[in-house]
Design a protein around this motif. Structure first.
Motif, PDB file in Angstrom:
ATOM      1  N   UNK A   1      31.543  47.563  33.225  1.00 36.85           N
ATOM      2  CA  UNK A   1      32.151  46.642  32.647  1.00 36.85           C
ATOM      3  C   UNK A   1      33.069  47.120  31.574  1.00 36.85           C
ATOM      4  N   UNK A   2      32.594  48.102  30.876  1.00 35.10           N
ATOM      5  CA  UNK A   2      33.445  48.640  29.844  1.00 35.10           C
ATOM      6  C   UNK A   2      34.755  49.215  30.177  1.00 35.10           C
ATOM      7  N   UNK A   3      35.074  49.295  31.429  1.00 37.34           N
ATOM      8  CA  UNK A   3      36.461  49.757  31.692  1.00 37.34           C
ATOM      9  C   UNK A   3      37.428  48.331  31.896  1.00 37.34           C
ATOM     10  N   UNK A   4      36.755  47.098  31.523  1.00 37.82           N
ATOM     11  CA  UNK A   4      37.622  46.059  31.717  1.00 37.82           C
ATOM     12  C   UNK A   4      38.377  45.855  30.682  1.00 37.82           C
TER      13      UNK A   4
ATOM     14  N   UNK B   1      39.412  50.448  39.291  1.00 32.78           N
ATOM     15  CA  UNK B   1      38.206  50.211  38.325  1.00 32.78           C
ATOM     16  C   UNK B   1      38.424  49.079  37.526  1.00 32.78           C
ATOM     17  N   UNK B   2      39.262  48.122  37.644  1.00 34.03           N
ATOM     18  CA  UNK B   2      39.172  47.105  36.723  1.00 34.03           C
ATOM     19  C   UNK B   2      40.022  45.913  37.560  1.00 34.03           C
ATOM     20  N   UNK B   3      40.064  44.817  37.043  1.00 36.50           N
ATOM     21  CA  UNK B   3      40.770  43.666  37.968  1.00 36.50           C
ATOM     22  C   UNK B   3      42.065  43.925  37.978  1.00 36.50           C
ATOM     23  N   UNK B   4      42.425  43.601  39.392  1.00 38.92           N
ATOM     24  CA  UNK B   4      43.948  43.992  39.631  1.00 38.92           C
ATOM     25  C   UNK B   4      44.867  42.521  39.822  1.00 38.92           C
ATOM     26  N   UNK B   5      45.614  42.427  39.445  1.00 37.89           N
ATOM     27  CA  UNK B   5      46.695  41.188  39.631  1.00 37.89           C
ATOM     28  C   UNK B   5      47.482  41.426  40.801  1.00 37.89           C
ATOM     29  N   UNK B   6      47.567  40.768  41.833  1.00 39.52           N
ATOM     30  CA  UNK B   6      48.329  40.584  42.830  1.00 39.52           C
ATOM     31  C   UNK B   6      49.196  39.163  42.813  1.00 39.52           C
TER      32      UNK B   6
END
Length: 430
Positions: free
Chosen positions: A268-271, A313-318
């Motif tokens: 979570x710290x990567x977010x 490793x974190x959310x991605x926006x498509x």
């Protein structure tokens, strides 16, 4: 003496206090009983000594069963070995009720059994941790928008029309006309954004989708910001700031609950912003390279989203899906009219879509044409069309389902644990 909640122990060390709660477990050792008591804010160990409380109260203590309710008065002292770092030396014990044999025991239970006893399962330390984190996420959502000048303007639950057609809505009789349980507050948020500029709504939404996947509920909560004069890039920026804020708030205030759930905080710290951004067409390329049969024009299902999200490793926006896949109100790209100015935010680790949104059509003529193309009743959307007749501006927004966000942040396998009383395809009890 003072009545104390367990999470206030640090302020009462060395004092005589009263604690009210329920017995989680009891361990006996000769003339001592060690009681683990919970009160909803935490757990504490209470030591009942026969020499201190007398024969009658000591015998009463021996009768206590799991979830018995009681009031304890004693001296609070610091003890690093005890749960929570404090221990209560009991001077007086008052039993409110000796509970019947508790159905949920410290052994393996099937999911069906636990869901049938959801009203009691909520008392477990695991469920307590999940719902504490849910509370923190909701608080962080409100703080994020409130601190940025958004106005909370709630949308109705009964609606005369649907956002995206009526095939997945719950229909109900509203006196002499038909109404639907809302699937989104977005259309109404567009109206309030034209009045207040920056708004959000936050409430329950309903989808009559006959799905049994681990990501679906029939009733869930959604937070939906809407911003006048905003366009798609603004929403991508807002979404990544929003998610980074929520995760940071949980890491700050609920790290102990994450550890109880065995959730690795490092993931979570990567977010942190910025998030990677890829077009729909780039997403198709990734899927095909991974051996997935997806082809241009296909919508993404759960398996496709899982593959995509595991690449980062974190959310991605498509962004910029084919317009044919999106709702009637979605604006199209002026350079590529076949594409919608939309986005989905996919959570990492295979959790898939947690945010969906984009830019709305602000032309009256274009919106009217899209309503007719989708065979929707123009009269039901007349108020929505009015927004394009009186001071229309570009505007955009998104929605985030609270339960999917909770499942991702907690590392849960299924959304059924993310809400106190889940409503699923075959679950309406309790």
């Amino acid at each position: 003496m003072s009545v104390m909640y367990i999470d206030e122990a640090a302020a009462h060390a060395g004092q005589e206090v009263t604690i009210r709660g329920w017995l989680r477990s009891r361990r006996d050792k000769g003339k001592l009983h060690f009681l683990i008591v919970r009160d909803g804010t935490g757990d504490i160990q209470a030591v009942v000594s026969k020499a201190t409380v007398g024969d009658a109260q000591f015998a009463r203590s021996a009768e206590l069963t799991q979830e018995s309710s009681l009031v304890l008065t004693g001296t609070l002292r610091q003890d690093a070995r005890a749960p929570g770092g404090y221990e209560l030396d009991v001077l007086r014990l008052d039993v409110l009720q000796v509970a019947e044999s508790f159905p949920i025991q410290p052994k393996e239970h099937g999911t069906g059994f636990l869901m049938e006893h959801r009203h009691l399962w909520l008392r477990s330390s695991r469920q307590h941790a999940v719902l504490r984190i849910r509370h923190e996420i909701i608080r962080a959502c409100r703080n994020f928008f409130d601190d940025r000048g958004f106005t909370l303007v709630d949308a109705p639950i009964f609606t005369p029309n649907a956002c995206e057609g009526t095939t997945t809505l719950f229909q109900t009789q509203y006196f002499d006309e038909t109404a639907y349980l809302t699937q989104s507050g977005q259309l109404y948020s567009e109206a309030t954004a034209a009045a207040f500029g920056k708004v959000y709504c936050f409430g329950p939404t309903f989808r009559a989708e006959k799905s049994k996947t681990r990501r679906h509920l029939m009733e869930f909560w959604m937070v939906e910001p809407e911003v006048a004069f905003a366009q798609l890039p603004d929403m991508m920026d807002l979404a990544e700031q929003f998610l980074a804020h929520i995760v940071a708030a949980v890491l700050k205030s609920r790290r102990a609950e994450l550890l109880l759930l065995e959730r690795d905080p490092a993931k979570l710290e990567r977010v942190t912003a910025p998030f990677p951004r890829i077009t729909y067409e780039e997403a198709i390329d990734i899927l095909q390279r991974k051996g997935n049969p997806a082809k241009p024009g296909d919508d993404f299902g759960a398996d496709d989203e899982t593959i995509l999200s595991k690449e980062f490793d974190r959310p991605v926006i498509v962004h910029r899906y084919p317009a044919a896949l999106k709702a009637f109100y979605m604006e199209t790209d002026p350079e590529r009219p076949d594409l919608a100015l939309c986005m989905d935010v996919l959570a990492p680790e295979g959790y898939g879509e947690i945010i969906g949104g984009g830019q709305r059509i602000h032309s009256h003529e274009k919106l009217l044409g899209r309503i007719r193309e989708h065979h929707l009743p123009v009269e039901a959307f007349q108020w929505y069309l009015d927004l394009r007749r009186f001071g229309s501006v570009p505007h955009a927004g998104f929605g985030m389902g609270i339960e999917r966000a909770v499942a991702w942040i907690c590392g849960l396998d299924h959304v059924r644990e993310t809400i106190p009383f889940p409503r699923m395809l075959y679950r309406l009890y309790p």
